[in-house]
Design a protein around this motif. Sequence first.
Motif, PDB file in Angstrom:
ATOM      1  N   ALA A 134       0.685  -3.297 -13.888  1.00  0.00           N
ATOM      2  CA  ALA A 134      -0.399  -4.276 -13.783  1.00  0.00           C
ATOM      3  C   ALA A 134      -0.966  -4.304 -12.366  1.00  0.00           C
ATOM      4  O   ALA A 134      -2.183  -4.399 -12.173  1.00  0.00           O
ATOM      5  N   PHE A 135      -0.087  -4.209 -11.379  1.00  0.00           N
ATOM      6  CA  PHE A 135      -0.531  -4.197  -9.980  1.00  0.00           C
ATOM      7  C   PHE A 135      -1.314  -2.913  -9.686  1.00  0.00           C
ATOM      8  O   PHE A 135      -2.426  -2.952  -9.151  1.00  0.00           O
ATOM      9  N   LYS A 136      -0.735  -1.774 -10.051  1.00  0.00           N
ATOM     10  CA  LYS A 136      -1.378  -0.479  -9.767  1.00  0.00           C
ATOM     11  C   LYS A 136      -2.709  -0.332 -10.501  1.00  0.00           C
ATOM     12  O   LYS A 136      -3.650   0.272  -9.979  1.00  0.00           O
ATOM     13  N   TYR A 137      -2.787  -0.886 -11.704  1.00  0.00           N
ATOM     14  CA  TYR A 137      -4.007  -0.789 -12.513  1.00  0.00           C
ATOM     15  C   TYR A 137      -5.175  -1.498 -11.830  1.00  0.00           C
ATOM     16  O   TYR A 137      -6.333  -1.127 -12.023  1.00  0.00           O
ATOM     17  N   CYS A 138      -4.860  -2.496 -11.038  1.00  0.00           N
ATOM     18  CA  CYS A 138      -5.911  -3.266 -10.352  1.00  0.00           C
ATOM     19  C   CYS A 138      -6.327  -2.657  -9.019  1.00  0.00           C
ATOM     20  O   CYS A 138      -7.240  -3.183  -8.358  1.00  0.00           O
ATOM     21  N   LEU A 139      -5.673  -1.592  -8.616  1.00  0.00           N
ATOM     22  CA  LEU A 139      -6.075  -0.896  -7.390  1.00  0.00           C
ATOM     23  C   LEU A 139      -7.259   0.006  -7.730  1.00  0.00           C
ATOM     24  O   LEU A 139      -7.081   1.099  -8.253  1.00  0.00           O
ATOM     25  N   THR A 140      -8.444  -0.464  -7.462  1.00  0.00           N
ATOM     26  CA  THR A 140      -9.652   0.226  -7.927  1.00  0.00           C
ATOM     27  C   THR A 140     -10.216   1.237  -6.946  1.00  0.00           C
ATOM     28  O   THR A 140     -11.050   2.055  -7.306  1.00  0.00           O
ATOM     29  N   GLU A 141      -9.775   1.180  -5.701  1.00  0.00           N
ATOM     30  CA  GLU A 141     -10.289   2.107  -4.682  1.00  0.00           C
ATOM     31  C   GLU A 141      -9.254   3.180  -4.360  1.00  0.00           C
ATOM     32  O   GLU A 141      -8.052   2.941  -4.442  1.00  0.00           O
ATOM     33  N   GLU A 142      -9.746   4.353  -3.992  1.00  0.00           N
ATOM     34  CA  GLU A 142      -8.846   5.452  -3.631  1.00  0.00           C
ATOM     35  C   GLU A 142      -8.009   5.072  -2.414  1.00  0.00           C
ATOM     36  O   GLU A 142      -8.519   4.529  -1.435  1.00  0.00           O
ATOM     37  N   LYS A 143      -6.724   5.326  -2.490  1.00  0.00           N
ATOM     38  CA  LYS A 143      -5.766   5.041  -1.425  1.00  0.00           C
ATOM     39  C   LYS A 143      -5.575   3.541  -1.162  1.00  0.00           C
ATOM     40  O   LYS A 143      -4.979   3.147  -0.168  1.00  0.00           O
ATOM     41  N   GLN A 144      -6.089   2.695  -2.049  1.00  0.00           N
ATOM     42  CA  GLN A 144      -5.894   1.249  -1.910  1.00  0.00           C
ATOM     43  C   GLN A 144      -4.437   0.903  -2.186  1.00  0.00           C
ATOM     44  O   GLN A 144      -3.839   1.400  -3.140  1.00  0.00           O
TER      45      GLN A 144
END
Length: 229
Positions: A134-144
């Motif tokens: 759930a956390f990783k899925y919300c990382l929308t930018e590259e290298k965020q």
Amino acid sequence: MPPKGSKKRSKPDSVTSSATDPVSSASSKKTSSKEMDGTDQLFAMYANTSSGVIDPEGIEKLCASLKVPHTDIRILMLAWRMKAERQGYFTKAEWRIGLKALKVDTITKLKKALPELEKEVRKPLNFVDFYAYAFKYCLTEEKQKFLDIETICQLLDMVLGSTFRAQVDYFVDYLKIQKDYKSIHMDQWMGFYRFCNEISFPDMTNYNLELAWPSILDDFFEWLREKQA
């Protein structure tokens, strides 16, 4: 037993296979092909014809068909089952993975499968993986690597709210008023889940500041202890 000196003739492979395999194999392939056709046809109903993927608008349409809001946790669980990599988008390959795992190929079957999917995700070992996803899925930018506080508060409410209501409510209150943290990283995110599972609440008598907890949880502990005083 064959005569001495003679060699036992084995049946040609074609004889054995023709007696059994072709019918079952053909039937299996036919069923598999039918399911795949249904899966792909369903995908086409929601996919953007230009990009060839299901985009946010397509997911809204999917949610309408399933009669659930797009903020329903089961949509996030569906993304987890598909192993979707990009928030708000499902590729055909991801769609196939998810629907094959759920053994569905129609919207009616998918709707009926959602409660079972939730039961599966709620199993402890699966839920740890889902919580991290759930956390990783919300990382929308590259290298965020960080999520802002507002997003974290919304995500906590969706993912943990029904299980650890009190802990989530207090932590969200703390996150909204504190000034030291502008964002949260994965270790802090996972640390809060460990906190919910291991620390007695609301007394927190087994919380030890000397143990290796993320500093944000030490600060949360101090804030809540003062609040309770």
